[in-house]
Design an enzyme around this catalytic site. Structure first.
Site, mmCIF file in Angstrom:
data_model
loop_
_atom_site.group_PDB
_atom_site.id
_atom_site.type_symbol
_atom_site.label_atom_id
_atom_site.label_comp_id
_atom_site.label_asym_id
_atom_site.label_seq_id
_atom_site.Cartn_x
_atom_site.Cartn_y
_atom_site.Cartn_z
ATOM 1 N N CYS A 256 1.183 -1.355 0.004
ATOM 2 C CA CYS A 256 -0.184 -0.577 -0.294
ATOM 3 C C CYS A 256 1.300 0.962 -0.443
ATOM 4 C CB CYS A 256 -0.481 -0.081 1.174
ATOM 5 S SG CYS A 256 -1.889 -1.639 1.451
ATOM 6 N N ALA A 257 1.217 1.277 -1.064
ATOM 7 C CA ALA A 257 3.357 2.576 -1.087
ATOM 8 C C ALA A 257 2.448 3.886 -1.406
ATOM 9 C CB ALA A 257 3.722 2.089 -2.504
ATOM 10 N N GLY A 260 4.200 7.239 -1.184
ATOM 11 C CA GLY A 260 5.145 6.979 -1.579
ATOM 12 C C GLY A 260 6.279 6.942 -0.264
ATOM 13 N N GLY A 261 5.815 7.530 0.848
ATOM 14 C CA GLY A 261 6.677 7.770 1.941
ATOM 15 C C GLY A 261 7.710 6.882 2.339
ATOM 16 N N LYS A 262 7.250 5.571 2.806
ATOM 17 C CA LYS A 262 7.563 4.590 2.783
ATOM 18 C C LYS A 262 8.397 3.899 1.841
ATOM 19 C CE LYS A 262 4.813 4.058 7.394
ATOM 20 N NZ LYS A 262 4.033 4.648 6.275
ATOM 21 N N GLU A 281 0.269 -0.037 -6.021
ATOM 22 C CA GLU A 281 -0.493 1.210 -5.217
ATOM 23 C C GLU A 281 -2.187 0.972 -6.022
ATOM 24 O OE1 GLU A 281 -1.808 3.672 -2.344
ATOM 25 O OE2 GLU A 281 -3.016 4.209 -3.967
ATOM 26 N N ASP A 305 -4.504 -3.100 -7.079
ATOM 27 C CA ASP A 305 -5.024 -3.627 -5.951
ATOM 28 C C ASP A 305 -4.334 -4.138 -4.974
ATOM 29 O OD1 ASP A 305 -6.477 -5.087 -3.733
ATOM 30 O OD2 ASP A 305 -8.822 -4.788 -5.245
ATOM 31 N N ASP A 322 1.340 -1.111 5.051
ATOM 32 C CA ASP A 322 0.798 -0.411 6.014
ATOM 33 C C ASP A 322 -1.127 0.676 5.381
ATOM 34 O OD1 ASP A 322 1.044 2.279 6.417
ATOM 35 O OD2 ASP A 322 2.519 3.437 5.277
ATOM 36 N N CYS A 375 -1.062 4.421 10.836
ATOM 37 C CA CYS A 375 -1.147 4.939 11.428
ATOM 38 C C CYS A 375 -2.429 5.967 12.611
ATOM 39 C CB CYS A 375 -1.305 6.564 10.072
ATOM 40 S SG CYS A 375 -2.061 7.323 9.632
HETATM 41 C C1 SAM Z 1 -1.932 4.149 5.291
HETATM 42 S S1 SAM Z 1 -1.307 5.183 2.894
HETATM 43 C C2 SAM Z 1 -0.248 4.684 2.979
HETATM 44 C C3 SAM Z 1 1.155 5.828 3.083
HETATM 45 C C4 SAM Z 1 2.542 4.850 2.656
HETATM 46 N N1 SAM Z 1 3.132 3.378 3.002
HETATM 47 C C5 SAM Z 1 3.440 6.594 2.430
HETATM 48 O O1 SAM Z 1 4.685 5.923 3.314
HETATM 49 O O2 SAM Z 1 3.226 6.885 2.260
HETATM 50 C C6 SAM Z 1 -2.903 3.149 2.370
HETATM 51 C C7 SAM Z 1 -2.539 3.696 0.929
HETATM 52 O O3 SAM Z 1 -3.330 2.533 0.499
HETATM 53 C C8 SAM Z 1 -4.109 3.235 -0.467
HETATM 54 N N2 SAM Z 1 -4.915 1.627 -0.901
HETATM 55 C C9 SAM Z 1 -5.874 1.273 -0.553
HETATM 56 N N3 SAM Z 1 -6.825 0.667 -0.548
HETATM 57 C C10 SAM Z 1 -5.923 -0.184 -1.610
HETATM 58 C C11 SAM Z 1 -5.762 -1.609 -2.205
HETATM 59 N N4 SAM Z 1 -6.877 -2.438 -2.095
HETATM 60 N N5 SAM Z 1 -4.373 -1.703 -2.704
HETATM 61 C C12 SAM Z 1 -3.743 -0.879 -2.755
HETATM 62 N N6 SAM Z 1 -3.591 -0.441 -1.655
HETATM 63 C C13 SAM Z 1 -4.649 0.649 -1.322
HETATM 64 C C14 SAM Z 1 -4.686 3.685 -0.414
HETATM 65 O O4 SAM Z 1 -4.251 4.706 -1.881
HETATM 66 C C15 SAM Z 1 -3.187 4.528 0.407
HETATM 67 O O5 SAM Z 1 -2.377 5.830 -0.523
#
Ligand code: SAM
Length: 441
Positions: A256-257, A260-262, A281, A305, A322, A375
């Protein structure tokens, strides 16, 4: 903001640019805008206590102006004449003198009552009784909805620490930077930005609140540093450090990138040893943001997904989930979020969180590690999700929990484990949660 349901941290910078506000003016506008949004529910209760009608029967722009005035009177200690006059002028321009008279009367009453009782004493008096309802009391006094105060108390395991937790969550946070591994050290970054090295993350730097537009820093513009809460750095670092059984082949996955921070931190770390990171993502524009932020790193971004990503099973040494979550642990960085989020958001997200964690357990190899991160400290999104998965017998994989605290040496007050819950009042970070699971078969 109120009308368009916008995000303050996205809207405010463009407003500052449009009106060419700089330095002290920009700092004041930011404090006023973010602070008023952060305290909105508490300010509304104060306004209702002084008005002769419920808030929903007052026009939106008048409510906005009264919130701004009340925030200045109660929380910024701006002198009465200045706080009242600016709000009344706004309303006169927007809605005429009858409305401005109404706003003037209410704000004068707020100012007089605050002067007579003392602002803090008045707020404590308007709050639910401290003995009968300690969670409701602390939530009101520190401007949080009670269900969020309750979620924090549940995660803390008692309500004794709650006032400190909510107070820290209500304070304007320092901006944290990540010094990109291999590009710049935290020491160098602190030197060029005038910040200080972070206490726990070897890649972290803290800037003073209000130290100006971060995007204008050379280190950010040149791409050697990014904005990232120290808690986010710590949980990603723990995932990169967790002990594997068998060799680390350098194939890591971030499920779940976006934005992109992590992925930047993990991609930089795996790249130092010649490995690669796959980053998934679901949202297209967020996948683009990941591509942009990881440019130059050994990262392949997939717009997909995470529950059915086009990636092999049993192939990755380290997988980070994440998970999309309520964000209750990062409220201090999203001023309006605490009043927009609703308790019913939690259960819908918990289902998605479970499914993503299950997918991660499929992709990780035997002996590899999955880091489940939110978070949010809400138990339904944290230990509830993990416990539900670990107890299942039909997964087709078996896992053991690692003591995540062992991968954050030097970080105090991590609780009884094996998971880690960080807190603004204990660690100066967002309230990030981390569980580490190693696949055993
Ligand atoms: C908490 S954020 C991740 C933050 C990221 N890891 C960072 O450090 O910048 C969760 C992310 O999961 C994405 N997301 C939601 N449902 C998802 C799915 N089914 N598959 C992949 N990504 C998904 C969201 O769009 C969001 O960008």
């Amino acid at each position: 903001m109120r009308e368009r349901d916008a995000y303050a941290n996205l809207v405010l910078p463009s407003i500052l640019r449009r009106y060419r506000l700089k330095d002290r003016d920009a700092a004041l506008a930011t404090e006023l805008g973010y602070g008023t949004l952060r305290a909105a529910g508490q300010l509304d209760a104060v306004i209702e206590a002084c008005a002769d009608r419920p808030l929903h029967r007052i026009e939106g722009p008048l409510v906005d102006a009264m919130r701004l005035g009340t925030y200045q009177l109660l929380r910024m200690r701006v002198p009465e004449h200045a706080a009242v006059a600016t709000s009344v002028d706004i309303v006169r321009g927007l809605a005429g003198s009858r409305s401005s008279g109404f706003v003037n009367a209410i704000l004068r009453k707020v100012a007089e009552t605050a002067a007579a009782k003392g602002a803090e004493e008045w707020l404590a008096e308007l709050a639910p009784d401290e003995k009968e309802d300690p969670i409701g009391h602390a939530s009101f006094v520190h401007a949080h909805p009670k269900w969020i105060g309750q979620a924090f108390a549940d995660a803390l395991g008692s309500h004794e620490e709650l006032p400190a937790a909510l107070a820290a969550d209500d304070a304007r946070p320092a901006v944290h930077l990540l010094a990109r591994p291999g590009e710049i050290t935290a020491e160098e970054l602190a030197l060029v930005t005038g910040g200080t090295e972070a206490p726990y993350s070897p890649y972290g730097v803290h800037l003073e609140p209000g130290s100006g537009e971060v995007g204008e820093l050379d280190a950010i513009r040149e791409g050697v540093a990014t904005v990232q809460d120290e808690g986010s750095q710590l949980v990603a670092l723990a995932v990169s450090r967790a002990e594997l059984v068998g060799e680390d082949t350098g194939r890591w996955l971030d499920l779940c990138a976006g934005p992109g921070g992590k992925a930047v931190l993990l991609g930089a770390l795996v790249g130092l040893d010649g490995g690669t990171l796959d980053a998934v993502e679901q949202t297209e524009h967020r996948a683009d943001l990941v591509r942009k932020s990881t440019d130059g790193l050994p990262v392949t971004v997939h717009h997909a997904d995470g529950r059915e990503a086009p990636l092999p099973d049993g192939a990755f040494d380290r997988v980070l989930v994440d998970a999309p979550c309520t964000g209750l642990g990062a409220l201090r960085r999203r001023p309006e979020a605490r009043w927009r989020r609703k308790p019913e958001d939690v259960s819908a997200l918990a289902k998605l969180q479970r499914e993503l964690l299950l997918a991660a357990l499929r992709h990780v190899r035997v002996g590899g590690v999955v880091g489940y991160v939110t978070c949010s400290p809400h138990l339904s999104e944290t230990v509830g999700v993990v416990g539900g998965i670990v107890r299942r017998k039909d997964l087709g994989v078996t896992v053991e929990r690692l003591d995540a605290r062992g991968y954050l040496p030097g970080v105090p007050e991590l609780g009884p484990g094996p998971h880690v819950q960080l807190w603004p009042h204990r660690h100066g970070t967002d309230a990030m949660f981390l569980t580490l699971l190693r696949r055993t078969a």
